[in-house]
Design an enzyme around this catalytic site. Structure first.
Site, short mmCIF file in Angstrom:
data_model
loop_
_atom_site.label_atom_id
_atom_site.label_comp_id
_atom_site.label_asym_id
_atom_site.label_seq_id
_atom_site.Cartn_x
_atom_site.Cartn_y
_atom_site.Cartn_z
N SER A 140 33.92 29.11 17.76
CA SER A 140 32.80 29.79 18.41
C SER A 140 33.24 30.22 19.80
O SER A 140 34.13 29.60 20.41
CB SER A 140 31.60 28.85 18.53
OG SER A 140 30.59 29.39 19.36
N TYR A 154 28.48 20.42 20.13
CA TYR A 154 28.79 21.69 19.47
C TYR A 154 29.99 22.38 20.13
O TYR A 154 31.00 22.67 19.48
CB TYR A 154 27.57 22.61 19.48
CG TYR A 154 27.80 23.89 18.70
CD1 TYR A 154 27.74 23.89 17.31
CD2 TYR A 154 28.13 25.07 19.34
CE1 TYR A 154 27.97 25.06 16.59
CE2 TYR A 154 28.35 26.24 18.64
CZ TYR A 154 28.28 26.22 17.26
OH TYR A 154 28.53 27.37 16.56
#
Length: 266
Positions: A140, A154
């Site tokens: 990401s 995350y």
């Protein structure tokens, strides 16, 4: 010669389903794994009809420690080996770290980190032995930016995937195995629906920051074929990634403190 096989995790929707269609369009058979068997079977039927390749739906919950072995056993039972691996399964876990349950965080790490490393470790030797392999780790943009409050693990796991992919990329040079970390920003998929942030991100972010799942997967496929260690799709995301490298850490953390509610949902 028999067709090669691509294994895609988190294949029931979004980027994973897009990767399945892209690999099938390039002549790969595909093994599709996720928790929702009905969706996998529907996608497998579509792929067989549309692309004329084989598709194997394999229901598995990667939060379970034995799921990796179950998936690979199902592929072995078909007499197949994994030639391309897309580690895409993932989700967001909202909330401050101290306000969450450890069982939820442990499951999160099992899916986004442990299963990725396990699958890769088990299929990589065969790829090296056969002189061909493709591995895409879906990271990401959050893994290239400073950490933000909330969704605590995350960005950390995505940053791990970037470094993991870079190391594998170097270790497999000359072996016919390509490894890339795909680092998308905001993507139209079910990600924000699942973690309950759809309304917030849809209202607070401009349309030009978003990419479609098909665009992201296509960029990832092209990157791993070209053997690029990192792929950041989209000009705005490339600019954000470059800026994150250039500005001092204190400035970057201050920016995340003021804008973190946006960036932590990438």
């Amino acid at each position: 010669m028999a067709r090669r096989l691509a294994l895609i995790t988190g294949a029931s929707a979004g980027i994973g389903a897009a990767f399945a269609r892209i690999y099938a369009s390039h002549g790969y058979d595909v093994a599709l794994t996720a928790r929702r068997l009905d969706r996998l079977e529907a996608l497998a039927a579509e792929i067989r009809l549309r692309f004329g390749v084989e598709a194997y739906p394999i229901a598995a919950d990667l939060a379970q420690p034995d799921a990796v072995d179950q998936v690979l056993a199902a592929i072995e039972a078909e007499g197949r080996v994994v030639d391309a691996l897309v580690n895409n399964a993932g989700y967001g876990l909202p909330g401050a770290y101290a306000q969450t349950q450890w069982t939820d965080q442990a499951a999160f790490l099992q899916v986004l980190l442990v299963s990725v490393c396990g699958l890769t470790h088990k299929v990589l030797p065969g790829m090296v032995e056969r002189g061909f392999g493709r591995i895409v780790n879906v990271a990401s943009l959050a893994g290239l930016a400073p950490g933000a409050a909330g969704h605590t693990l995350y960005a950390a796991t995505k940053s791990f995937l970037v470094k993991f992919s870079q190391s594998l990329h170097l270790e497999t040079q000359g072996a016919g195995v390509h490894v890339s970390a795909l680092c998308p920003g905001f993507t139209y998929s079910e990600f924000h629906d699942v973690n309950g942030t759809r309304a917030h991100v849809s209202q607070s972010l401009p349309a030009w920051l978003w990419l479609g799942a098909d665009e992201v997967a296509a960029a990832g496929y092209e990157a791993v074929e070209a053997n690029r260690a990192i792929c950041v799709p989209g000009s705005p995301n490339k600019a954000i990634a470059a800026l994150a490298k250039l500005i001092p850490d204190d400035w970057a953390l201050a920016l995340m403190a003021s804008q973190g509610s946006r960036f932590r949902k990438i």
